[in-house]
Design an enzyme around this catalytic site. Sequence first.
Site, PDB file in Angstrom:
ATOM      1  CE  LYS A  98      -6.024   0.699  -0.612  1.00 58.31           C
ATOM      2  NZ  LYS A  98      -6.582   0.307   0.701  1.00 58.31           N
TER       3      LYS A  98
ATOM      4  CE1 TYR B  30      -3.261   2.835   0.577  1.00 55.78           C
ATOM      5  CE2 TYR B  30      -3.653   2.004   2.804  1.00 55.78           C
ATOM      6  CZ  TYR B  30      -3.953   2.887   1.786  1.00 55.78           C
ATOM      7  OH  TYR B  30      -4.941   3.823   1.979  1.00 55.78           O
TER       8      TYR B  30
END
Length: 294
Positions: free
Chosen positions: A148, A124
């Site tokens: 992400k 992420y």
Amino acid sequence: MLTPFDDDLEIEHDKLEANAKSLSGDGISSFLAAANISEYHSLTQQERVDVTETSVEALPDSACVLAGVGGSTKAATDLMEAYDRIGVDAMMVMPPDHTYVHERGLLRYYEKLDAATDTPLVPYVRGFDPSVSFLRDLSRIEGVVGVKYAIEDPVKLGSAVAAADDDVVWVDGLAEPFAVSFWNEGIEGFSAGVSNFRPEIGLALFEALTEENWEHAREIRDLTLPFQDFRGETGEDNDLPGAISVSAVKKGLELAGLHGGNVREPIRSLSAADERRAEELYEELDDGIARVID
């Protein structure tokens, strides 16, 4: 998957299970447990395992369940071992919460996590501004299957996708508002904002993007903007942006007939005025769904 807390701030697993089953029944097939919006940093290690296990057990085998993992290398690998025992499909590596990070050191961190499990990883990328070369090298770590991306820079995203390993899936981590612009730079999915409590929005937007129906995609995207802008506000007696983000989504869950519950500190519940504003925005959203989607 948000984490419902009762008045004593204990996890209500039955309500978490009910949310998971409801969203799955509405057609959502990918779920993220123990993540930022799940109040990851307010959960203990064991609670992260517990909410993830509740989600896995509540969802059908066909669902893809990712679990958030982060912290020190030792803490992260311990948590990963627990997730592997549960049988998650992948793990999202939380953004680094260290005060100082080095791109090469961060890549080494991901490599060590990859070596600790055969389960796929999805880093992420948020809260720091890495170079394109970092994003390229990140995509080339063997166990990394997705990234992400939550940086408000579509140009860097496009450059990273072009330089990255072709097998890696890029996901918009800034929810529906950035889905249209990021799609044209190479994303193949997006995280949920208002789709957490009105999943038909996310499903319709994904379909429009997949079919390259840009006008309809923008219409659906625009439905989400007022509530998403509300999530970015400070709330009362506070100057920090986004302070009501989780509380706002939990209110949306309640308005949709699902379970939001309380929040743990340092997050605060909505003020009475913000609750009224959320209700107004939900009504506007409901009207928009009937007009644009239904």
